[in-house]
Design a protein around this motif. Structure first.
Motif, short mmCIF file in Angstrom:
data_model
loop_
_atom_site.label_atom_id
_atom_site.label_comp_id
_atom_site.label_asym_id
_atom_site.label_seq_id
_atom_site.Cartn_x
_atom_site.Cartn_y
_atom_site.Cartn_z
N HIS A 70 3.13 14.88 -9.36
CA HIS A 70 2.50 13.17 -9.58
C HIS A 70 3.31 12.38 -9.70
O HIS A 70 4.44 12.40 -10.38
N LYS A 81 1.05 -1.40 -0.01
CA LYS A 81 0.06 -0.18 0.25
C LYS A 81 0.91 0.93 0.11
O LYS A 81 1.72 1.66 0.33
N LYS A 132 0.20 13.77 -14.52
CA LYS A 132 0.30 12.29 -14.91
C LYS A 132 0.20 12.49 -16.33
O LYS A 132 -0.40 12.61 -17.17
N PHE A 146 1.13 2.04 -8.82
CA PHE A 146 0.77 3.20 -7.77
C PHE A 146 0.88 4.41 -8.74
O PHE A 146 1.84 4.44 -9.30
N ASP A 147 -0.82 5.34 -8.75
CA ASP A 147 0.19 6.84 -9.76
C ASP A 147 -1.54 7.46 -7.86
O ASP A 147 -1.98 7.79 -7.68
N ARG A 148 -0.73 9.15 -7.29
CA ARG A 148 -1.02 9.84 -6.52
C ARG A 148 -0.21 10.67 -7.06
O ARG A 148 0.66 10.66 -7.23
N ASP A 149 -1.49 12.11 -6.87
CA ASP A 149 -0.96 13.74 -7.01
C ASP A 149 -0.76 13.67 -5.16
O ASP A 149 -1.44 13.54 -4.24
N PHE A 150 0.25 14.74 -5.34
CA PHE A 150 1.07 15.41 -4.15
C PHE A 150 1.43 17.06 -4.95
O PHE A 150 1.45 16.92 -5.27
N ARG A 206 1.93 7.32 2.12
CA ARG A 206 1.84 9.31 1.92
C ARG A 206 3.04 9.02 1.00
O ARG A 206 4.49 8.10 1.08
N LYS A 253 1.37 21.49 -7.49
CA LYS A 253 1.17 20.06 -7.32
C LYS A 253 2.07 19.34 -8.87
O LYS A 253 2.67 19.39 -9.62
N HIS A 311 4.19 8.72 -10.11
CA HIS A 311 4.14 7.31 -11.48
C HIS A 311 5.02 6.14 -9.76
O HIS A 311 6.47 5.83 -10.43
#
Length: 351
Positions: free
Chosen positions: A274, A194, A236, A288-292, A197, A272, A276
């Protein structure tokens, strides 16, 4: 330089953990001065393995026997503990902590199911059997409980100087003998990763500005050796701003660590971003793909810390100096004009 840094950290993890051997019946340690070997019982799951891999039942109690041999002509005092596995900051399984604390999220710690640590006195050239009693949890347990029997010479050590003035590291000679306890010999629980953060840091185990991605293995199973590839882009699908790839990442059961992605020579703008990330083992692939978001303050700190961007800061400094000179020139010129205007007014008044 970037690749060399990425390979150094796993090696440092191995050195700090000293000699971590979990797959040999006789664990030899010429520099350690003693050996340990597992006395394999009848309920061994895999008879080809020479470390402990046992099939047990709920509430079952068993005594694990380990033979220690002192290879030197001086007496030794060995600390013997049953330790739960955890994942180091460099991304490797380790077994050197009796109480790993937050480093392990396992439902049952080895310190709970094994008897207390013990001190083993060995005379010169003496061989002795050390017993560890383990009692399985009362309820049926899915997956495996994984750790090691950890043996450390309490006296023999070497001192390693660090690059920080006044600091050094004491390396004790130690060995680990792997232990796997399972109750479902025909059912294998897969590891499950998982992404918890994402944060940025200018001070971390890589010693360079980096994006840190916390990965957690939530299952009572190990994923095996993984290759992790990670990139950071503005959005992305955009061209990556920076990224890296590392092989040989391992994780303990129910544990987590922060995977570091060095910024390299990339100038970081606030806003922002992204992530990957792909982690691939022999049995499964996680993507995993997530914006921060990187704040203005964080971007400034990261860029200031990045020594490879000195030329950008030199340009910024020159621009600031140029602007200051313009302001000074404007200020001096403005006051000169005021004086000239005042002098003209006085001259007109006299006329």
């Amino acid at each position: 330089m970037k690749k060399r840094t990425l390979f150094i950290w796993p090696l440092m993890g191995v050195l700090l953990l000293l000699i971590m051997v979990t797959n040999s019946q006789m664990v030899h340690g010429a520099s350690a001065g003693f050996t340990v070997s597992a006395n394999i019982p009848d309920n061994q799951y895999d008879e080809e393995q020479t470390s402990f891999d046992l099939v047990m039942k709920p509430s079952q109690t068993e005594t694990l026997a380990v033979t220690l041999e002192n290879l030197e002509d001086t007496p030794k005092t060995i600390s013997a503990t049953a330790n739960t596995g955890y994942t180091t900051i460099a991304g490797a399984e380790a077994f050197d902590k009796h109480h790993p604390g937050h480093l392990s999220q396992a439902e049952y710690q080895f310190s709970q199911i094994f008897d207390q640590p013990q001190m083993v006195a060995l005379k010169p050239r003496e061989t002795k059997t050390v017993n560890f009693k383990v009692t399985m949890p009362p309820k049926l347990y899915d997956g495996v409980l994984k750790g090691a029997l950890y043996f450390k010479d309490t006296k023999a050590k070497s001192r390693q100087e660090t690059n920080q003035q006044g600091f050094s590291i004491d390396n004790y000679y130690a060995m680990a003998l792997g232990v796997i306890l399972r109750e479902h010999p025909d059912t294998h629980v897969p590891a499950e990763l998982k992404l918890r953060r994402i944060r940025v840091s200018k001070t971390n185990y890589l010693n360079v500005p980096a994006v840190l991605v916390k990965l957690e293995n939530t299952a009572p199973a190990t994923p095996g050796a993984m290759t992790i590839r990670a990139t950071v882009s503005k959005h992305k699908g955009d061209k990556p701003l920076f990224g890296n790839r590392r092989e040989g990442i391992t994780m303990a059961t129910n544990s987590s660590f922060e995977y570091g992605i060095p910024l390299g020579d990339t100038w970081i703008n606030p806003g922002k971003h992204h992530l990957h990330l792909v982690a691939k083992s022999a049995h499964k692939t996680w993507s995993f793909d997530r914006d921060f978001e990187i704040t203005v303050s964080q971007a400034m700190k990261l860029n200031q810390q990045n020594k490879s961007l000195w030329w950008i800061w030199l340009i910024v400094l020159l621009i600031i100096i140029f602007i200051i000179l313009l302001l000074v020139m404007y200020y001096l010129g403005y006051h000169r004009r005021q004086k000239q205007d005042a002098q003209q007014i006085k001259t007109l008044e006299k006329d």
